[in-house]
Design an enzyme around this catalytic site. Sequence first.
Site, PDB file in Angstrom:
ATOM      1  N   ARG A 227       0.836  -1.200   0.000  1.00 39.22           N
ATOM      2  CA  ARG A 227       0.000   0.000   0.000  1.00 39.22           C
ATOM      3  C   ARG A 227       0.873   1.253   0.000  1.00 39.22           C
ATOM      4  NH1 ARG A 227      -4.584   0.096   4.394  1.00 39.22           N
ATOM      5  NH2 ARG A 227      -5.271   1.846   3.082  1.00 39.22           N
TER       6      ARG A 227
ATOM      7  N   CYS B 259      -1.143   5.909   9.146  1.00 33.62           N
ATOM      8  CA  CYS B 259      -1.530   4.618   8.562  1.00 33.62           C
ATOM      9  C   CYS B 259      -2.650   4.897   7.576  1.00 33.62           C
ATOM     10  CB  CYS B 259      -1.938   3.642   9.655  1.00 33.62           C
ATOM     11  SG  CYS B 259      -3.303   4.246  10.696  1.00 33.62           S
TER      12      CYS B 259
END
Length: 284
Positions: A180, A239
Site C-alpha cells: 500500500r 496509517c
Amino acid sequence: MNAIISATELASELAGVTPPVLLDVRWQLSVAKAAGEPPFDGRAEYEAGHLPGAVYVDLDRELASAPGERGRHPLPDMAEFGTAMRRAGVSSSVPVVVYDGGQGWAAARAWWLLRWTGHPDVRVLDGGLPAWQGPRETTVPVPAEGDFQPVPGAVDMLDADGAAALARSGVLLDARAGERYRGEVEPIDPVGGHIPGAVSAPTNENVAPDGRFLAADELRARFKTLGVSEDGPEAGVYCGSGVSGAHEVLALAVAGIPAALYVGSWSEWSADPSRPVAVGPDPQ
C-alpha cells in the site's frame, strides 16, 4: 510506566486491592467481504465471552466520529468520548487496561485516545484476548459511573500539514503494509502511494507471530534502522485511518521513543487532490 501488560501481570492486578478497569475493543477493518459473509460484530464477540468485568467499547462509534473529509476514523466528539469512557467506569485515578481480539490495533487506538486526553495510567494487554488463559464470562457488567473528563493534548498529534512538515524535518513512519505504501494496491482509499518523505514501517513487523510485541531492545534496533531513536529526530506515524498507526506509536512507546500520531492518516490525505502523492519504494 509500561505501555503494555502481560496476561500474567494482569491476572495479578485483577486480584489486587485496586484492579484496573477493563475495556474490550474487539474490531476488524471493514473491507469488501465475500458475498454472503456477515460483517464482523465486535459486540457479539464480546457477549460470547470476555474478561471478567470488561466493558465493550465500539471503536467506530465511541473512539471515532463519522467518516468524512477528516478521514475514515477521525477523532470522536470529546463530549461523547467522555460519556462513553465514564459509562465504562473509567476514572482518572484508576488504571485502565485495554484489549482486543489479538491484532492490537483497536486496543492501541483506545490506549492512544485515553493518553491524548490525559489519562495517566492506561496499558494494552500484550497479545490481546488470545493471550488470556484465565476465566471468561458472558455477563455484561454495569460498572459504577467513572469520573474521567477528557482534556485533549496530553501527547503530540499531527494534522496533515504537520505530517508533511515532519516528513521533511524528522521521520514520518507509514505503518501500512508495504504494497500500500508503494501504491501497488489500494483496497480502501481512492489513491495509492504515500506521503512524500514518509518511510515504510509496517506495524506487523513490530510483533511476533503470536501477536505479542517484540522485546524493547529488538524494537529499538528495528526503529534505529528506520532513522528513529530515543535521541534522534522527532518521530510521527500515520496509517490508513489512525488505527494501525496507533499500534506503531504503542510499539515506539514500548521501545521508549515518543511519537506523534497523524489521526486523519492516508484516508484524509488521499481525499484531498491538492496534496502530493509519492509511489514506489523510495520515500520521495
